[in-house]
Design a protein around this motif. Structure first.
Motif, PDB file in Angstrom:
ATOM      1  N   GLU A  61       0.767  -0.962   0.029  1.00 55.64           N
ATOM      2  CA  GLU A  61      -0.059   0.117  -0.100  1.00 55.64           C
ATOM      3  C   GLU A  61       0.933   1.325   0.087  1.00 55.64           C
ATOM      4  OE1 GLU A  61      -2.926   0.296   3.020  1.00 55.64           O
ATOM      5  OE2 GLU A  61      -3.543  -1.577   2.727  1.00 55.64           O
ATOM      6  N   LYS A 106       3.837   1.402  -1.085  1.00 52.94           N
ATOM      7  CA  LYS A 106       4.688   1.620  -2.090  1.00 52.94           C
ATOM      8  C   LYS A 106       3.672   2.507  -3.207  1.00 52.94           C
ATOM      9  CE  LYS A 106       7.674   0.738  -5.231  1.00 52.94           C
ATOM     10  NZ  LYS A 106       7.571   1.782  -6.197  1.00 52.94           N
ATOM     11  N   LYS A 107       2.201   2.093  -3.335  1.00 50.64           N
ATOM     12  CA  LYS A 107       1.532   2.368  -4.254  1.00 50.64           C
ATOM     13  C   LYS A 107       1.226   4.082  -3.852  1.00 50.64           C
ATOM     14  CE  LYS A 107      -3.016   0.960  -5.728  1.00 50.64           C
ATOM     15  NZ  LYS A 107      -4.259   0.131  -5.431  1.00 50.64           N
ATOM     16  N   GLU A 108       0.994   4.316  -2.619  1.00 53.78           N
ATOM     17  CA  GLU A 108       1.092   5.684  -2.171  1.00 53.78           C
ATOM     18  C   GLU A 108       2.204   6.447  -2.854  1.00 53.78           C
ATOM     19  OE1 GLU A 108       0.070   5.837   1.817  1.00 53.78           O
ATOM     20  OE2 GLU A 108       0.758   7.983   2.014  1.00 53.78           O
ATOM     21  N   ASP A 133       4.287   5.733  -5.229  1.00 51.58           N
ATOM     22  CA  ASP A 133       4.123   5.980  -6.732  1.00 51.58           C
ATOM     23  C   ASP A 133       3.138   7.120  -6.906  1.00 51.58           C
ATOM     24  OD1 ASP A 133       5.889   3.894  -6.863  1.00 51.58           O
ATOM     25  OD2 ASP A 133       4.384   2.352  -7.325  1.00 51.58           O
ATOM     26  N   GLY A 134       2.046   7.156  -6.285  1.00 52.96           N
ATOM     27  CA  GLY A 134       1.028   8.074  -6.608  1.00 52.96           C
ATOM     28  C   GLY A 134       1.573   9.478  -6.231  1.00 52.96           C
ATOM     29  N   ILE A 135       2.474   9.754  -5.168  1.00 54.06           N
ATOM     30  CA  ILE A 135       2.938  11.120  -4.815  1.00 54.06           C
ATOM     31  C   ILE A 135       4.077  11.331  -5.937  1.00 54.06           C
ATOM     32  CG2 ILE A 135       4.490  12.238  -3.321  1.00 54.06           C
ATOM     33  CD1 ILE A 135       3.039  10.389  -0.994  1.00 54.06           C
ATOM     34  N   SER A 151       4.067  10.587  -9.062  1.00 52.23           N
ATOM     35  CA  SER A 151       3.571  10.837 -10.161  1.00 52.23           C
ATOM     36  C   SER A 151       2.824  12.460  -9.887  1.00 52.23           C
ATOM     37  CB  SER A 151       2.446   9.930 -10.823  1.00 52.23           C
ATOM     38  OG  SER A 151       1.183  10.229 -10.304  1.00 52.23           O
ATOM     39  N   ASP A 152       2.186  12.501  -8.982  1.00 50.09           N
ATOM     40  CA  ASP A 152       1.842  14.064  -8.498  1.00 50.09           C
ATOM     41  C   ASP A 152       2.850  15.080  -8.859  1.00 50.09           C
ATOM     42  OD1 ASP A 152      -0.695  13.311  -7.879  1.00 50.09           O
ATOM     43  OD2 ASP A 152      -0.395  13.443  -5.832  1.00 50.09           O
ATOM     44  N   ALA A 205       3.934  17.833  -1.467  1.00 44.08           N
ATOM     45  CA  ALA A 205       4.007  16.594  -2.035  1.00 44.08           C
ATOM     46  C   ALA A 205       5.311  15.981  -1.769  1.00 44.08           C
ATOM     47  CB  ALA A 205       3.846  16.477  -3.488  1.00 44.08           C
ATOM     48  N   LYS A 220       6.072  12.737   0.464  1.00 39.71           N
ATOM     49  CA  LYS A 220       6.896  11.930   0.037  1.00 39.71           C
ATOM     50  C   LYS A 220       7.954  11.243   0.815  1.00 39.71           C
ATOM     51  CE  LYS A 220      10.116  10.406  -3.816  1.00 39.71           C
ATOM     52  NZ  LYS A 220      11.087  11.117  -4.994  1.00 39.71           N
TER      53      LYS A 220
END
Ligand code: ZN
Length: 411
Positions: free
Chosen positions: A68, A70-72, A74-76, A78-79, A234, A238
């Protein structure tokens, strides 16, 4: 009979009190683990299958949480890259707007100079007009003051009729010339005044345009400041998520270690199957690429115990059960990749890691030499190999000490 029942009740009471204490200890342990510290959970009490399963579950939960995070992350990430892109785009727009404003300022400067020149021109033409007007007034005044030079006197002092006509014509021409000149001067003055008014209108329009550009510039800068603020947030998010992620990796590793020890301890409660170990790969795979002992991990870079030996093996090489026993684990972890643990009784366990394919499941009984898997390079691994461990009561030792009669070489 009655006595026996009462005895049993007292035993159950004791057991239930013990369970409560274990429960409290488990709660304290859980608290400590939240803080990132995991105590060796099991040296005091005998290990039950439930303890082992609980540790396994905690390790799985940590792995899920890690996923989870890691997903978070990756989301940050990409933001952040989207915000970076937006800021660069705004930078380009701001720069273009700055250039436009500069051009507009130059235009306004030119217009100001031109208006200044027109103002002088207008003043000069007005002065010329005034001068001409004054001349005419002077002439009229002069003629009024000197009777003999009045138009009438000029005419009446003619010698002849032809002279009279000549003088009349001259007077007429002077009057016409004065009038024409005056008209011309007035036309020039009006033209200059019109041109000046036109320039002033152009300048007013240009100033309006510049004001619009400056408002737009402010808007762009406000947008940029907003994006920069969001980028900062962000980046902070991160680094927090990154820390949580790394903590979770460590937690998972520790829990797996605890689990491994617990499983070994559980196995120790049985009797060792005995006999010598069999090399876990075909005899031709006899190159040891990394020995047992302290080292810097090739992937994580951390200085810690290399708890087994690395044996060179191309992906797909057969992996044998080093001794008979029961499979206690057949699973995947981020560090070990696909791995198998076999309990051989008496607290002796073997571990096989970085496998490409597992052929046995938890609970399977295996005999020495059975193909349990194919080697590979899953998990924290830089090249295909078999990571092989032997442990006694959860404590690993150099596996090569069990292969004194086997001919292996070091890379
Ligand atoms: Zn290894």
């Amino acid at each position: 009979m009655k006595k026996q029942t009462s005895k049993q009740t007292s035993y159950e009471k004791k057991r239930s009190r013990m369970r409560r204490i274990v429960g409290i200890l488990a709660a304290i342990l859980a608290l400590l683990m939240v803080g990132g510290v995991i105590l060796s959970a099991l040296p005091i009490f005998a290990v039950t299958k439930a303890d082992v399963d609980a540790l396994k579950k905690q390790a799985n939960d940590a792995a899920a949480k890690k996923k989870e995070l890691k997903k978070e992350l990756d989301g940050i990430a990409s933001d952040i890259s989207a915000l970076d892109k937006q800021i660069r785009l705004l930078d380009g727009q701001i720069e273009a707007q700055e250039e436009e404003i500069e051009v507009q300022n130059e235009l306004l400067e030119q217009l100001t100079i031109m208006i200044g020149e027109k103002t002088i021109e207008l003043e000069e033409s007005e002065a010329e007009q005034a001068r001409q007007y004054a001349n005419m007034k002077d002439r009229v005044r002069y003629m009024a003051e000197h009777n003999n030079t009045s138009y009438l006197n000029i005419l009446l002092s003619s010698d002849s009729f032809s002279d009279f006509l000549n003088r009349l014509e001259i007077i007429h021409q002077i009057s016409v010339r004065d009038e024409k000149l005056f008209e011309q001067l007035k036309a020039i003055r009006d033209r200059v005044a019109f041109e000046k008014a036109d320039l002033e209108q152009t300048k007013a329009d240009a100033e309006e345009t510049r004001a619009e550009m400056e408002a737009n510039m402010k808007e762009l800068e406000a947008q940029r400041a907003e994006k920069v603020k969001r980028l900062e947030e962000a980046k902070n998010a991160k680094s927090a998520a990154n820390k949580a992620y790394n903590d979770m990796i460590e937690r998972e590793e520790k829990l797996l270690d605890e689990y491994k020890k617990a499983a070994a301890k559980l196995a120790a409660q049985s009797t060792y199957v005995g006999g010598t170990f069999m090399w876990p790969l075909p005899a031709s795979n006899n190159v040891v690429t990394c020995k047992y002992g302290m080292r810097n991990h090739p992937v994580t870079g951390k200085y810690k115990l290399h708890s087994g030996v690395d044996l060179r093996a191309a992906t797909g090489t057969k992996v044998y059960a080093a001794n008979s026993g029961t499979v206690t684990t057949s699973a995947y972890s981020s560090a070990w990749g696909n791995y198998i643990i076999i309990s051989h009784g008496g607290g002796v366990t073997t571990l096989y890691a970085h496998l490409s394919k597992r052929l046995v499941s938890k609970g399977d009984k295996v005999t020495q030499g059975k193909v349990i898997a194919y080697s590979g390079s899953t998990g924290y691994s830089t090249a295909p190999h078999l990571h092989f461990e032997i442990a006694k009561n959860g404590v690993t030792y150099d596996p090569l000490t069990e292969f004194k009669g086997f001919s292996y070489t070091f890379k």
